[in-house]
Design an enzyme around this catalytic site. Sequence first.
Site, PDB file in Angstrom:
ATOM      1  N   HIS A 164      -7.980  -5.604   0.232  1.00 20.83           N
ATOM      2  CA  HIS A 164      -6.736  -5.065   0.325  1.00 20.83           C
ATOM      3  C   HIS A 164      -5.998  -5.373   1.219  1.00 20.83           C
ATOM      4  O   HIS A 164      -6.477  -5.478   2.576  1.00 20.83           O
ATOM      5  CB  HIS A 164      -7.054  -3.325   0.538  1.00 20.83           C
ATOM      6  CG  HIS A 164      -5.865  -2.369   0.579  1.00 20.83           C
ATOM      7  ND1 HIS A 164      -5.081  -2.029  -0.691  1.00 20.83           N
ATOM      8  CD2 HIS A 164      -5.423  -1.826   1.743  1.00 20.83           C
ATOM      9  CE1 HIS A 164      -4.386  -1.175  -0.303  1.00 20.83           C
ATOM     10  NE2 HIS A 164      -4.433  -0.848   1.098  1.00 20.83           N
ATOM     11  N   SER A 182       0.753  -1.087   0.194  1.00 22.72           N
ATOM     12  CA  SER A 182      -0.145  -0.142   0.012  1.00 22.72           C
ATOM     13  C   SER A 182       0.663   1.305   0.099  1.00 22.72           C
ATOM     14  O   SER A 182       1.704   1.490  -0.857  1.00 22.72           O
ATOM     15  CB  SER A 182      -1.058  -0.184   1.157  1.00 22.72           C
ATOM     16  OG  SER A 182      -2.136   0.714   0.852  1.00 22.72           O
TER      17      SER A 182
END
Length: 382
Positions: A358, A216
């Site tokens: 995610h 990320s």
Amino acid sequence: MIKVPINYDEEKVKVRNLPELFVTNQGLKIDSKELWLSEKRDELLDVFASSIFGKAPTYSSELEFEAVREDSEWLNGRAIRSELKIYPLGKQNNAALTLLLYLPKQSDIPHSVFLGANFLGNDFVESDHERWPLELIINSGFGVATFFYGDIENDNPTGWIKGIRGEYLRLSGKQELLDDDWGAIAAWAWGLSRAMDYLCMNPRIDEKKVALIGHSRLGKAALWAAAADERFAAVISNNSGTGGAKLLRRNFGESIESITREFPHWFATNFEAYALDIDSLLVDSHCLLALVAPRPLYVASASDDLWADPRGEFLAAQLASTVYELFGYKGIDKELDFPPLNTVIGDVVGYHCRSGTHGITPYDWGRYIEFVQRHFGGSHGS
Ligand code: GTR
């Protein structure tokens, strides 16, 4: 804060005017790896520094470090766990990061290592089996090096004041950051390079086999660190999204407007202007990924992580592969469509899209270990 409208409709996506990889801004045609290295690479690095991540000061200090603790019987005697404090600007300055290092004990030869910053602090790495499956990594013969990203700078708009950016500003005597000065992502990338400085000094580590990894926002930092610092032998971008692997010109998921409003401290102030004028940005994420060439690069997405635009990450990796071809390597074939879920594709540029949300999981790590093993070749100290 006013929410910026976000597009999730593939039919409304238009990708216009992607910057050329094989022509310089002066119009010189790039048709060899020599020309890429001498003419295009630095041009791209300069644009990324001045327009997106900001310019970091040239590092010219002497790094000092000291051991904090060592456990040579970690993992039932199979690994050495140590922690040490690194002072990139010397002990007289405040700047410091604490590196946590795990090295397998199977052999005495220098080890390959995965290096990546962590989100929660070193004390939480061992219990975070999803994001840091240490046993799996160590049993595969790799070491692991990590530090808390907040050691470099706290992740909020004023975090820089007490972090490395504030420290450098005070040392330089300047009063404030300029519009093209470094943002937090560049600062975290700087921390990764300082950790690398230390790894190069440790004889138990093979400095030619350090693979950088980041998830990320730390995936963005890993890509920028690897682009700028060629000592990293491979890089893995896990769900790095906007400002990372995702094509900025694909209007799908997180936009420049949204990211610079929500996280203004991550980038150079200059980046904000491109929200309204993307055509004037001289680069896109395929150029960032191409800066890793010819070193092994792996980009991974997650199917439900539409915010990070899996398809935009895949396309950038595929486009960057053309630069690998200049070096005689195969990346991701340009004829390939977006692959089925949980399927690894590519060669020196690898890609998968994991099913799910995610995050970084043991599934992802398993693929990264295989990928790095394949490219580093030979023994990993096991
Ligand atoms: C999100 C941000 C993304 C991504 C993510 C993360 O909120 O919009 O760009 O980096 O955070 O770091 O987890």
